[in-house]
Design a protein around this motif. Structure first.
Motif, PDB file in Angstrom:
ATOM      1  N   ALA A 182       0.833  -1.203   0.000  1.00 13.82           N
ATOM      2  CA  ALA A 182       0.000   0.000   0.000  1.00 13.82           C
ATOM      3  C   ALA A 182       0.869   1.255   0.000  1.00 13.82           C
ATOM      4  O   ALA A 182       0.559   2.233  -0.689  1.00 13.82           O
ATOM      5  N   ARG A 183       1.969   1.237   0.751  1.00 14.61           N
ATOM      6  CA  ARG A 183       2.855   2.409   0.780  1.00 14.61           C
ATOM      7  C   ARG A 183       3.521   2.639  -0.570  1.00 14.61           C
ATOM      8  O   ARG A 183       3.667   3.787  -1.008  1.00 14.61           O
TER       9      ARG A 183
ATOM     10  N   GLU B 112       2.268   1.786  -3.486  1.00 14.64           N
ATOM     11  CA  GLU B 112       1.209   2.309  -4.358  1.00 14.64           C
ATOM     12  C   GLU B 112       0.905   3.775  -4.046  1.00 14.64           C
ATOM     13  O   GLU B 112       0.733   4.583  -4.954  1.00 14.64           O
ATOM     14  N   ASP B 113       0.845   4.119  -2.760  1.00 11.45           N
ATOM     15  CA  ASP B 113       0.588   5.505  -2.362  1.00 11.45           C
ATOM     16  C   ASP B 113       1.693   6.437  -2.854  1.00 11.45           C
ATOM     17  O   ASP B 113       1.423   7.532  -3.348  1.00 11.45           O
ATOM     18  N   THR B 114       2.935   6.000  -2.726  1.00  9.33           N
ATOM     19  CA  THR B 114       4.063   6.808  -3.186  1.00  9.33           C
ATOM     20  C   THR B 114       4.018   6.994  -4.694  1.00  9.33           C
ATOM     21  O   THR B 114       4.207   8.102  -5.202  1.00  9.33           O
TER      22      THR B 114
ATOM     23  N   ALA C 169       1.366   6.820  -6.611  1.00  9.07           N
ATOM     24  CA  ALA C 169       0.215   7.678  -6.917  1.00  9.07           C
ATOM     25  C   ALA C 169       0.552   9.147  -6.627  1.00  9.07           C
ATOM     26  O   ALA C 169       0.161  10.038  -7.390  1.00  9.07           O
ATOM     27  N   ARG C 170       1.292   9.404  -5.560  1.00  9.09           N
ATOM     28  CA  ARG C 170       1.689  10.770  -5.228  1.00  9.09           C
ATOM     29  C   ARG C 170       2.614  11.342  -6.306  1.00  9.09           C
ATOM     30  O   ARG C 170       2.474  12.500  -6.719  1.00  9.09           O
TER      31      ARG C 170
ATOM     32  N   GLU D 121       0.484  12.280  -9.179  1.00 11.67           N
ATOM     33  CA  GLU D 121      -0.247  13.521  -8.887  1.00 11.67           C
ATOM     34  C   GLU D 121       0.657  14.739  -9.035  1.00 11.67           C
ATOM     35  O   GLU D 121       0.229  15.768  -9.563  1.00 11.67           O
TER      36      GLU D 121
END
Length: 153
Positions: A64-65, A67-69, A71-72, A75
């Motif tokens: 999850a981390r 993927e979050d990184t 995605a950031r 963005e």
């Protein structure tokens, strides 16, 4: 124009770099002109993925981390590319796997693939990185390679 072609998206491969911001701007312009959906794809490469794959099965916080990184980073690239004028018809996806392989696979369902052209450039240097070379050589759809100089057009 063939309705089947029109329904296919324009896919932009993004890694968060300035090259990918230039590619995003260009992909956004092309998608608008083709009246197509813009799909932004970023990949979590094999070294990152291999570490996670060897952890216990099931959803892991590290996955999850990652993927979050990713995605950031996308963005951030979208913000640099479009500021406040982000296209309305846009999807963002994070995929696991080697970027060249993932984007070539995704090209099967695209009408156009747009990627940044990394590389050292110059007369003796390489003008393309490994991902852009893989996409240019193996993609099913047409490929547009965008350098940072596209910002000066």
């Amino acid at each position: 124009m063939n309705a089947d072609i029109v329904s296919k998206p324009v896919i932009a491969g993004v890694d968060g770099s300035e090259f990918s911001s230039a590619a995003l701007r260009y992909a956004g312009m092309l998608a608008a002109r083709l009246d197509a959906r813009l799909e932004v794809i970023t990949c979590i490469g094999m070294p990152d993925y291999l570490v996670v794959a060897h952890l216990e099965s099931g959803e892991h916080p590290l996955t999850a981390r990652l993927e979050d990184t990713a995605a950031r980073l996308v963005e951030d690239a979208l913000g640099r590319a479009f500021s406040d004028a982000r296209p309305a018809n846009i999807d963002v996806t994070v995929k696991f796997g080697p970027p060249g392989k993932v984007l070539v696979e995704e090209s099967r369902r695209a009408q156009l693939l747009v990627v940044g052209r990394h590389g050292e450039g110059g007369f003796l240097g390489t003008s393309m990185g490994s991902v852009s070379k893989a996409c240019a050589a193996h993609s099913v759809c047409p490929v547009v390679l965008v350098g940072q100089e596209a910002d000066n057009v």
